[in-house]
Write a protein that holds these residues in place. Structure first.
Motif, short mmCIF file in Angstrom:
data_model
loop_
_atom_site.label_atom_id
_atom_site.label_comp_id
_atom_site.label_asym_id
_atom_site.label_seq_id
_atom_site.Cartn_x
_atom_site.Cartn_y
_atom_site.Cartn_z
N VAL A 28 -60.46 62.64 -44.59
CA VAL A 28 -59.80 63.20 -45.76
C VAL A 28 -60.46 62.66 -47.02
N GLN A 29 -60.23 63.35 -48.14
CA GLN A 29 -60.75 62.91 -49.43
C GLN A 29 -59.59 62.39 -50.27
N VAL A 30 -59.79 61.27 -50.94
CA VAL A 30 -58.76 60.68 -51.79
C VAL A 30 -58.71 61.47 -53.09
N LEU A 31 -57.52 61.98 -53.43
CA LEU A 31 -57.36 62.71 -54.68
C LEU A 31 -56.94 61.79 -55.81
N GLU A 32 -55.90 60.97 -55.57
CA GLU A 32 -55.47 60.04 -56.61
C GLU A 32 -54.55 58.98 -56.02
N PRO A 33 -54.55 57.79 -56.63
CA PRO A 33 -53.62 56.75 -56.18
C PRO A 33 -52.23 57.06 -56.73
N LYS A 34 -51.22 56.82 -55.93
CA LYS A 34 -49.84 57.09 -56.35
C LYS A 34 -49.05 55.81 -56.59
N GLY A 35 -49.64 54.64 -56.34
CA GLY A 35 -48.94 53.38 -56.52
C GLY A 35 -48.38 52.86 -55.21
N ASN A 36 -48.09 51.58 -55.18
CA ASN A 36 -47.56 50.91 -53.99
C ASN A 36 -48.44 51.15 -52.77
N ASN A 37 -49.75 51.12 -52.97
CA ASN A 37 -50.73 51.29 -51.90
C ASN A 37 -50.60 52.63 -51.19
N LEU A 38 -50.18 53.64 -51.92
CA LEU A 38 -50.14 55.00 -51.42
C LEU A 38 -51.18 55.83 -52.16
N PHE A 57 -56.37 45.82 -45.78
CA PHE A 57 -57.29 46.27 -46.82
C PHE A 57 -56.81 45.93 -48.23
N ARG A 58 -55.55 45.66 -48.40
CA ARG A 58 -54.99 45.45 -49.74
C ARG A 58 -55.61 44.24 -50.41
N ASN A 59 -55.89 44.37 -51.69
CA ASN A 59 -56.49 43.34 -52.53
C ASN A 59 -57.86 42.88 -52.02
N PHE A 60 -58.47 43.66 -51.15
CA PHE A 60 -59.81 43.32 -50.67
C PHE A 60 -60.76 44.50 -50.75
N VAL A 61 -60.29 45.68 -50.39
CA VAL A 61 -61.10 46.89 -50.42
C VAL A 61 -60.43 47.86 -51.38
N TRP A 62 -61.22 48.40 -52.31
CA TRP A 62 -60.70 49.35 -53.27
C TRP A 62 -61.32 50.71 -53.03
N ILE A 63 -60.49 51.73 -53.17
CA ILE A 63 -60.99 53.10 -53.08
C ILE A 63 -60.64 53.81 -54.38
N LYS A 64 -61.41 54.84 -54.70
CA LYS A 64 -61.17 55.57 -55.94
C LYS A 64 -61.14 57.06 -55.64
N ARG A 65 -60.84 57.83 -56.65
CA ARG A 65 -60.78 59.28 -56.50
C ARG A 65 -62.12 59.81 -56.01
N GLY A 82 -49.80 59.69 -43.10
CA GLY A 82 -50.98 59.08 -42.52
C GLY A 82 -51.19 57.66 -43.00
N GLU A 83 -51.99 56.92 -42.24
CA GLU A 83 -52.36 55.56 -42.61
C GLU A 83 -53.88 55.46 -42.58
N ILE A 84 -54.44 54.89 -43.63
CA ILE A 84 -55.89 54.77 -43.74
C ILE A 84 -56.36 53.76 -42.70
N CYS A 85 -57.28 54.18 -41.84
CA CYS A 85 -57.78 53.28 -40.80
C CYS A 85 -59.24 52.89 -41.05
N ASN A 86 -59.99 53.70 -41.79
CA ASN A 86 -61.38 53.37 -42.13
C ASN A 86 -61.71 53.92 -43.51
N ILE A 87 -62.45 53.15 -44.27
CA ILE A 87 -62.99 53.61 -45.55
C ILE A 87 -64.44 53.95 -45.30
N LEU A 88 -64.82 55.19 -45.57
CA LEU A 88 -66.16 55.66 -45.22
C LEU A 88 -67.14 55.37 -46.36
N ARG A 89 -68.19 54.67 -46.04
CA ARG A 89 -69.28 54.39 -46.97
C ARG A 89 -70.41 55.38 -46.74
#
Length: 171
Positions: A28-38, A57-65, A82-89
């Protein structure tokens, strides 16, 4: 296990693990952060839903739009599906494309790689004879910070003349 050791293992997992999507996981593609790690995400078939960021992943890996992540479906979720299981580089995306599992809908959304180290608009103007006119040069030199509101300034030369011609009326 100490915090530093946990971070080391999480960093190794994020950077070196090449996981392919399957029945339970989708890209999936991240559209926007909604707060509270959502994060609001968009699937390849156009469905939008919220995905949660796990505590590892919290406070260690950051994702953006615009980033791509792999999400595990939560069957019983109403809003958070859903729950994020991998951040794709970049390397992981290339690997998934080589395997032929990358969704075709996301091909146009990938950022094209530029062969130049510095973008052309960030370089100082050259002394070529084919240089753009002054108006074009001013526009190309302008840097707009997307995190700040855009403010335009106007030349007030005409307002000085009008101030001299105005009369002050006292009541």
């Amino acid at each position: 296990m100490s915090v530093a050791t946990k971070r080391k293992h999480v960093a190794k997992e994020v950077m070196e693990q090449f996981v392919l999507p399957d029945d339970d996981r989708q890209i999936v593609q991240v559209l926007e952060p909604k707060g509270n790690n959502l994060h609001e995400v968009l699937t390849s078939n156009g469905e939008r839903f919220l995905a949660s960021m796990p505590t590892k992943f919290r406070n260690f890996v950051w994702i953006k739009r615009g980033d791509f992540v792999m999400v595990e479906q939560i069957k019983e979720g109403m809003k958070v599906k859903g729950e994020i299981c991998n951040i794709l580089r970049k390397q992981q995306i290339e690997y998934i494309q080589q395997q032929g599992l990358w969704p075709a809908q996301f091909n146009s959304k990938l950022k094209p790689e530029s062969s130049e180290m510095i973008p052309q608009d960030m370089l100082p103007p050259s002394d070529d004879e084919s240089a753009p006119s002054d108006a074009e040069e001013d526009v190309s030199r302008t840097f707009c910070n997307p995190n700040r509101p855009h403010v335009q300034y106007y030349d007030d030369n005409d307002s000085e003349d009008s101030d001299e011609n105005e009369e002050i009326v006292e009541n």
